[in-house]
Design an enzyme around this catalytic site. Sequence first.
Site, mmCIF file in Angstrom:
data_model
loop_
_atom_site.group_PDB
_atom_site.id
_atom_site.type_symbol
_atom_site.label_atom_id
_atom_site.label_comp_id
_atom_site.label_asym_id
_atom_site.label_seq_id
_atom_site.Cartn_x
_atom_site.Cartn_y
_atom_site.Cartn_z
ATOM 1 C CG HIS A 98 -0.509 0.427 2.473
ATOM 2 N ND1 HIS A 98 -0.146 -0.447 3.474
ATOM 3 C CD2 HIS A 98 -0.297 1.660 2.975
ATOM 4 C CE1 HIS A 98 0.252 0.243 4.519
ATOM 5 N NE2 HIS A 98 0.171 1.516 4.259
ATOM 6 C CG ASP A 138 -0.108 -3.843 2.736
ATOM 7 O OD1 ASP A 138 0.589 -3.380 1.814
ATOM 8 O OD2 ASP A 138 -0.623 -3.144 3.631
ATOM 9 C CD GLN A 227 -2.337 6.215 10.198
ATOM 10 O OE1 GLN A 227 -2.283 6.363 11.404
ATOM 11 N NE2 GLN A 227 -2.977 5.207 9.634
ATOM 12 N N GLY A 228 2.679 6.555 8.608
ATOM 13 C CA GLY A 228 4.049 6.913 8.245
ATOM 14 C C GLY A 228 5.048 5.816 8.581
ATOM 15 C CG ASP A 229 5.689 4.253 12.290
ATOM 16 O OD1 ASP A 229 6.794 4.803 12.122
ATOM 17 O OD2 ASP A 229 4.960 4.469 13.277
ATOM 18 C CB SER A 230 2.811 2.066 6.146
ATOM 19 O OG SER A 230 1.568 1.937 6.738
HETATM 20 N N1 ARG Z 1 -1.413 2.432 7.252
HETATM 21 C C1 ARG Z 1 -0.463 3.162 8.040
HETATM 22 C C2 ARG Z 1 0.555 3.818 7.144
HETATM 23 O O1 ARG Z 1 0.316 3.876 5.974
HETATM 24 C C3 ARG Z 1 0.133 2.332 9.112
HETATM 25 C C4 ARG Z 1 -0.799 2.218 10.215
HETATM 26 C C5 ARG Z 1 -0.321 1.350 11.288
HETATM 27 N N2 ARG Z 1 -1.265 1.518 12.329
HETATM 28 C C6 ARG Z 1 -1.163 0.975 13.518
HETATM 29 N N3 ARG Z 1 -2.076 1.253 14.380
HETATM 30 N N4 ARG Z 1 -0.169 0.186 13.813
HETATM 31 O O2 ARG Z 1 1.529 4.394 7.585
#
Ligand code: ARG
Length: 292
Positions: A98, A138, A227-230
Amino acid sequence: MHPFNAPAHRAAARRSASVAVAAGTVLGLVAVSVGTAHAATATDRGRPGVQIIGGVEKPNGSYPFMAALLSKGKGNPRDRHFCGGSLLSPYLVMTAAHCVVDEKPKQMETVVGRTVLSDKKQGHLRNVRTITLHEDYDFALLELDKPVYGIAPVNLPTQGTDALIRPGAKATVAGWGNTDTEVPTHPDRLRAVDVPIVSHIECKASYPDYDKTVNVCAGVEGKDSCQGDSGGPLFRTLKGRKGVYQIGIVAYGDGCAAQGAPGVYTYTGSAKLWDTLWKSADGKRLKRLLGR
Ligand code: ARG
């Protein structure tokens, strides 16, 4: 259409989200949690250590296998950062599908072994030659234009085993993602937090789409990726073994660090994931790049 929703984490989306919140603050509005379903409660606010969420800054040179994905451009790398990744072999960086589903290789670059995003002297900056998305999960691999030598890649668990994801075991997740559940705050220096692995049963209860053959969950209230750690790694060290074992790739969560809503990771020990990858059109080439 690839089965992953993209927008929330993207650099551009993140930038506009920050702007919206900044404007809201100026107007004296209450900042809302952006791109998350979880709104922190009043008791969350200002609680010490709730800030990765609940983690700590890492000194230069920590986790050298860590990669940052950057949009190409002239701006500060801190503002161009949109996801994490990890070095899997000299020619391959592993991340979440993603993160890169809407990217073209020429629009992005990756830096391996950098701790402070804005410090251009740190790490090994590479162009991306190809982006391979897993067809079902993913998971994505970036082929680098030049190899990264001198940095030990992460190890993967033995495929098809679950010895490294015993519930309650301690793992670590690292990244440059949001440190605040309410206001988007994106650090320049790499952060990491220790998170307990959560059982498949509990995870499935929180997330109906959870698939135990290709996912693993970790986290506890106050400690999570965000968000941003993905795309970044969830990993463990093992007693008497040197090196690091990556068990997961940051994928999604309902908000961040909320009670009963741990982070969901793509499980890197999944036999199903690797088997289907090897059988795909790019399988042979990737296998060679991985040195298998
Ligand atoms: N989808 C998020 C990203 O794009 C990562 C989210 C992870 N969330 C969590 N609660 N661990 O950065």
